[in-house]
Design a protein around this motif. Structure first.
Motif, PDB file in Angstrom:
ATOM      1  N   GLU A   1       0.836  -1.207   0.000  1.00 58.87           N
ATOM      2  CA  GLU A   1       0.000   0.000   0.000  1.00 58.87           C
ATOM      3  C   GLU A   1       0.870   1.255   0.000  1.00 58.87           C
ATOM      4  OE1 GLU A   1      -3.484   0.080   0.134  1.00 58.87           O
ATOM      5  OE2 GLU A   1      -3.457  -2.089  -0.116  1.00 58.87           O
ATOM      6  N   CYS A   2       1.809   1.329   0.948  1.00 52.18           N
ATOM      7  CA  CYS A   2       2.647   2.526   1.060  1.00 52.18           C
ATOM      8  C   CYS A   2       4.057   2.299   0.508  1.00 52.18           C
ATOM      9  CB  CYS A   2       2.705   3.000   2.506  1.00 52.18           C
ATOM     10  SG  CYS A   2       3.391   1.803   3.660  1.00 52.18           S
TER      11      CYS A   2
ATOM     12  N   VAL B   1       1.878 -12.017   8.761  1.00 53.30           N
ATOM     13  CA  VAL B   1       1.575 -10.605   8.480  1.00 53.30           C
ATOM     14  C   VAL B   1       1.622  -9.821   9.789  1.00 53.30           C
ATOM     15  CG1 VAL B   1       0.144 -11.020   6.441  1.00 53.30           C
ATOM     16  CG2 VAL B   1      -0.917 -10.975   8.679  1.00 53.30           C
ATOM     17  N   ILE B   2       1.932  -8.535   9.666  1.00 53.06           N
ATOM     18  CA  ILE B   2       1.865  -7.623  10.808  1.00 53.06           C
ATOM     19  C   ILE B   2       1.212  -6.337  10.323  1.00 53.06           C
ATOM     20  CG2 ILE B   2       3.897  -8.545  11.996  1.00 53.06           C
ATOM     21  CD1 ILE B   2       5.460  -6.084  10.975  1.00 53.06           C
ATOM     22  N   GLU B   3       0.898  -5.456  11.258  1.00 51.03           N
ATOM     23  CA  GLU B   3       0.361  -4.155  10.886  1.00 51.03           C
ATOM     24  C   GLU B   3       1.512  -3.274  10.413  1.00 51.03           C
ATOM     25  OE1 GLU B   3      -2.799  -1.394  13.011  1.00 51.03           O
ATOM     26  OE2 GLU B   3      -0.837  -1.254  13.959  1.00 51.03           O
TER      27      GLU B   3
ATOM     28  N   CYS C   1       1.393   2.969   7.388  1.00 52.90           N
ATOM     29  CA  CYS C   1       0.017   3.257   6.964  1.00 52.90           C
ATOM     30  C   CYS C   1      -1.032   2.444   7.714  1.00 52.90           C
ATOM     31  CB  CYS C   1      -0.121   3.024   5.470  1.00 52.90           C
ATOM     32  SG  CYS C   1      -0.064   1.283   4.985  1.00 52.90           S
ATOM     33  N   LYS C   2      -0.601   1.591   8.637  1.00 50.42           N
ATOM     34  CA  LYS C   2      -1.490   0.728   9.430  1.00 50.42           C
ATOM     35  C   LYS C   2      -2.219  -0.301   8.561  1.00 50.42           C
ATOM     36  CE  LYS C   2      -0.414   3.152  13.007  1.00 50.42           C
ATOM     37  NZ  LYS C   2       0.869   2.868  13.549  1.00 50.42           N
TER      38      LYS C   2
END
Length: 141
Positions: free
Chosen positions: A38-39, A57-59, A63-64
Motif C-alpha cells: 500500500e505505502c 503478516v503484521i500491521e 500506513c497501518k
C-alpha cells in the motif's frame, strides 16, 4: 603524559570508574523483512520465537495496512519504482513470498525470481506448486 597514563591515574585516585564489561545480548538468528504494498515500504523485524512461529503478516507501522513477511532474502525496490512494486504485489497475491525455490532436493541452486511483471506472470504459472498460502492471498479469503 599520554591519555592512557592520565586515565590510569584518575582511576587510581577514584575519579574514574573502571569501564563495565559489555554484556552481549544474543538475539534472534534472523531479521525478517515485512513489506507493505500500500505505502511501498519494507521493514525488518526480529522475533524471539522459533522460525515456524514467526507471524505471516503484521500491521504496517507507516500506513497501518497489512505488511507481509517476505523472509530474510527479500530486497525491496525503491519506493518510486512502481513497476517493481506491482510485480512484488502480484507475486505475493499468488503465494510467492520470496522463499527459495529449489527444483532439486538438497541442492543449493535455487530458481531466480523474475525481474519484470511479464516474467512474473510466466513464473507464477510455471512454479505454482511452490506457492505458499498466506493470509494476504486474495484467492484464499
Amino acid at each position: 603524559m599520554d591519555k592512557q597514563a592520565r586515565m590510569k591515574l584518575r582511576r587510581k585516585a577514584g575519579y574514574r570508574d573502571l569501564p563495565k564489561p559489555q554484556v552481549k545480548y544474543q538475539g534472534p538468528e534472523y531479521s525478517m523483512s515485512f513489506a507493505c504494498c500500500e505505502c511501498k515500504t519494507s521493514n525488518m523485524r526480529q522475533f524471539n520465537l522459533e522460525p515456524c512461529h514467526y507471524p505471516k503478516v503484521i500491521e504496517c507501522p507507516v500506513c497501518k495496512g497489512v505488511a507481509v513477511n517476505l523472509g530474510r532474502h527479500f530486497k525491496p525496490p525503491k519506493k518510486s519504482d512502481t513497476a517493481q512494486w506491482k510485480k512484488v504485489e502480484f507475486l505475493i497475491e499468488h503465494g510467492f513470498v520470496f522463499q527459495k525455490i529449489r527444483l532439486i532436493k538438497n541442492s543449493y541452486e535455487s530458481v531466480p525470481y523474475p525481474e519484470t511483471l511479464a516474467q512474473a506472470k510466466e513464473f507464477v504459472v510455471k512454479y505454482e506448486t511452490y506457492a505458499v498460502k498466506t493470509p494476504y492471498n486474495k484467492t484464499i479469503q
